[in-house]
Motif scaffolding. Sequence first.
Motif, PDB file in Angstrom:
ATOM      1  N   PRO A 104       6.477  54.388 -15.660  1.00 45.90           N
ATOM      2  CA  PRO A 104       6.661  54.768 -17.060  1.00 45.90           C
ATOM      3  C   PRO A 104       5.751  53.956 -17.985  1.00 45.90           C
ATOM      4  O   PRO A 104       5.322  52.851 -17.648  1.00 45.90           O
ATOM      5  CB  PRO A 104       8.129  54.453 -17.330  1.00 45.90           C
ATOM      6  N   LEU A 105       5.475  54.502 -19.150  1.00 48.51           N
ATOM      7  CA  LEU A 105       4.634  53.803 -20.119  1.00 48.51           C
ATOM      8  C   LEU A 105       5.264  52.490 -20.566  1.00 48.51           C
ATOM      9  O   LEU A 105       4.561  51.571 -20.971  1.00 48.51           O
ATOM     10  CB  LEU A 105       4.377  54.696 -21.334  1.00 48.51           C
ATOM     11  N   SER A 106       6.574  52.389 -20.466  1.00 50.51           N
ATOM     12  CA  SER A 106       7.235  51.136 -20.849  1.00 50.51           C
ATOM     13  C   SER A 106       6.845  49.985 -19.929  1.00 50.51           C
ATOM     14  O   SER A 106       7.009  48.821 -20.297  1.00 50.51           O
ATOM     15  CB  SER A 106       8.753  51.321 -20.871  1.00 50.51           C
TER      16      SER A 106
ATOM     17  N   CYS B 150      -0.529  43.863 -23.991  1.00 48.20           N
ATOM     18  CA  CYS B 150      -1.915  43.845 -24.449  1.00 48.20           C
ATOM     19  C   CYS B 150      -2.560  45.232 -24.342  1.00 48.20           C
ATOM     20  O   CYS B 150      -3.492  45.541 -25.075  1.00 48.20           O
ATOM     21  CB  CYS B 150      -2.740  42.807 -23.693  1.00 48.20           C
ATOM     22  N   ALA B 151      -2.056  46.084 -23.465  1.00 48.98           N
ATOM     23  CA  ALA B 151      -2.582  47.451 -23.375  1.00 48.98           C
ATOM     24  C   ALA B 151      -1.966  48.332 -24.454  1.00 48.98           C
ATOM     25  O   ALA B 151      -2.620  49.210 -25.005  1.00 48.98           O
ATOM     26  CB  ALA B 151      -2.300  48.046 -22.003  1.00 48.98           C
ATOM     27  N   THR B 152      -0.716  48.063 -24.775  1.00 51.75           N
ATOM     28  CA  THR B 152      -0.028  48.878 -25.770  1.00 51.75           C
ATOM     29  C   THR B 152      -0.616  48.703 -27.162  1.00 51.75           C
ATOM     30  O   THR B 152      -0.782  49.667 -27.898  1.00 51.75           O
ATOM     31  CB  THR B 152       1.471  48.523 -25.789  1.00 51.75           C
TER      32      THR B 152
END
Length: 107
Positions: free
Chosen positions: A34-36, A41-43
């Motif tokens: 999941p994106l979570s 640092c990528a978010t």
Amino acid sequence: MTAGGSICPAPNPNAAGAARSAALRSASSKARRPLSDRPACATDRQVPGHWEAALMVFAHYGPAILTMHERHSPVLLAARPPSKAAQPMARLMVQLLKPLPQACAKP
């Protein structure tokens, strides 16, 4: 009643294919993250080297385009993969990232 006079509908010839597709989607979704789970640092998109990839598949059988987008910059890489199989796709991704500076192509 159906056109043939039967109360039971004709079997759907695509039913087996639909069930197989659903099973494949279920199996492949287990490997997804999941994106979570993405590092902070990528978010926030402040550090270069974090890439997103997508495979664009078109209506006509066969052609596909792999796109890779660097989240920090407007850099977009694209190539036509030899197949949609995982190993050739992974090799193509490595090949696309190889000429970039190390800071832009973090493993």
